[in-house]
Enzyme design. Structure first.
Site, mmCIF file in Angstrom:
data_model
loop_
_atom_site.group_PDB
_atom_site.id
_atom_site.type_symbol
_atom_site.label_atom_id
_atom_site.label_comp_id
_atom_site.label_asym_id
_atom_site.label_seq_id
_atom_site.Cartn_x
_atom_site.Cartn_y
_atom_site.Cartn_z
ATOM 1 N N HIS A 269 28.814 5.622 11.734
ATOM 2 C CA HIS A 269 28.185 4.377 12.187
ATOM 3 C C HIS A 269 28.023 4.320 13.706
ATOM 4 C CE1 HIS A 269 26.894 0.294 11.537
ATOM 5 N NE2 HIS A 269 27.866 -0.240 12.251
HETATM 6 O O1 LIG Z 1 27.500 -6.434 9.030
HETATM 7 C C1 LIG Z 1 26.682 -5.782 9.688
HETATM 8 O O2 LIG Z 1 25.546 -5.510 9.270
HETATM 9 C C2 LIG Z 1 27.050 -5.333 11.068
HETATM 10 C C3 LIG Z 1 28.390 -4.672 11.107
HETATM 11 C C4 LIG Z 1 28.722 -4.234 12.493
HETATM 12 O O3 LIG Z 1 28.170 -4.710 13.472
HETATM 13 C C5 LIG Z 1 29.785 -3.306 12.641
HETATM 14 C C6 LIG Z 1 29.963 -2.750 13.866
HETATM 15 C C7 LIG Z 1 31.106 -2.093 14.271
HETATM 16 C C8 LIG Z 1 31.148 -1.568 15.539
HETATM 17 O O4 LIG Z 1 30.117 -0.965 16.092
HETATM 18 C C9 LIG Z 1 32.326 -1.664 16.375
HETATM 19 O O5 LIG Z 1 33.263 -2.321 15.938
HETATM 20 O O6 LIG Z 1 32.371 -1.057 17.427
#
Ligand SMILES: O=C(O)CCC(=O)/C=C/C=C(\O)C(=O)O
Length: 289
Positions: A269
């Site tokens: 991700h």
């Molecule tokens: O729920 C969603 O579509 C978005 C989830 C989200 O923004 C997760 C992001 C996590 C990170 O990038 C982080 O914690 O750094």
């Protein structure tokens, strides 16, 4: 702003500003580096302890070296920005915060690089303020909505929820271990920094839980409006993203007027962090075109 070849640090670039935009009246924290004619705003994701610096620390220097001013906005409710409870669209709330920040620091038009929630927020900003966007880069986000292929909420999003409700090092490790493809890059130092960031703002953690209880759809599906966005867009996804699946990226590419897609294999991700060198080259080339 950095004026020599010394490393760019979080503390040297750290700034605070008061913004008033619509119903928002709060203090935002941001990092401001470089001094080019064009500005790239980077918007972080929604995990506990996230911040502009945590998400983009591998990207700031190459962008500054290429001649851009780089602004990392800590969204309301994260890191050193003021707390907020979001009962409506969090994507729209962040977009309003960005508009307020741009007004406060004198930016007319920016390129936006958004990771996950940051991608949702970048799209919300582009829908509300099309004339103020140059190009968009969206990684692991851009619209909410269901995946026809992957059960939702995904395992990553469930782990984020568990960590917000119970912010322990064990839950943090569980979440971060599905964040990236290659977990050997996750050091104890990284876990500790993220834990410290999280626990230093328990109000943010509690407010996130209150927000999702008040409105589980913090990032609404704007798929039906993507065709309104004319800004050239580069969509970047990790093939192995276990938070927001790749088919959401395909919906973006088919919906937006001018969008290209790059998929990194062996990538979760955090494409901008896991494949930082190639990501930086590719995005800088896209911005320069
Ligand atoms: O729920 C969603 O579509 C978005 C989830 C989200 O923004 C997760 C992001 C996590 C990170 O990038 C982080 O914690 O750094």
């Amino acid at each position: 702003m950095s004026t020599n070849n010394a490393p760019i640090t979080e503390s040297d670039t750290s700034r605070f500003v008061r913004i008033k935009e619509g119903d928002l009246d709060l203090q935002l924290h941001y990092n401001d580096a470089g001094g080019g004619a064009e500005t790239v705003v980077m918007l972080h994701g929604s995990g506990p302890g996230a911040s502009g610096w945590a998400n983009f620390n591998r990207n700031v220097e190459p962008f500054v070296a290429a001649g851009y001013r780089v602004v990392l906005m800590d969204c309301p409710g994260w890191s050193k920005s003021d707390p907020v409870v979001s009962t409506g669209s969090r994507s729209d709330l962040n977009a309003r915060a960005l508009k307020g920040l741009m007004h406060a620091i004198g930016l007319d038009k920016v390129h936006i690089v958004g990771n996950s929630m940051g991608g949702h927020s970048a799209v919300a900003f582009a829908l509300a303020n099309p004339e103020r966007v140059g190009k968009l880069v969206l990684m692991g986000g851009g619209t909410g909505g269901l995946s026809p292929f992957v059960p939702m909420p995904t395992e990553g999003i469930k782990l984020i929820g568990a960590l917000y409700r119970d912010p322990t090092i064990e839950n943090l490790k569980r979440m971060m271990n599905v964040f990236v493809y290659d977990t050997s890059n996750l050091t104890e130092e990284l876990f500790q920094a993220r834990l410290d960031n999280m626990l230093s703002r328990r109000d943010h953690l509690e407010n996130f839980v209150k927000s999702t209880e008040a409105n589980p759809k913090q990032f609404p599906d704007v798929g039906h409006r993507l065709g309104e966005i004319a800004a050239p867009t580069l969509v970047v996804w990790g093939r192995d993203d276990r938070f927001v699946p790749l088919d959401i990226g395909l919906r973006l590419v088919t919906g937006l007027q001018k969008a290209d897609l790059h998929v990194f294999s062996r990538c979760g991700h955090w494409a901008q962090w896991e494949h930082a060198e190639k990501f930086n080259r590719m995005v800088l080339d896209f911005l320069a075109r």
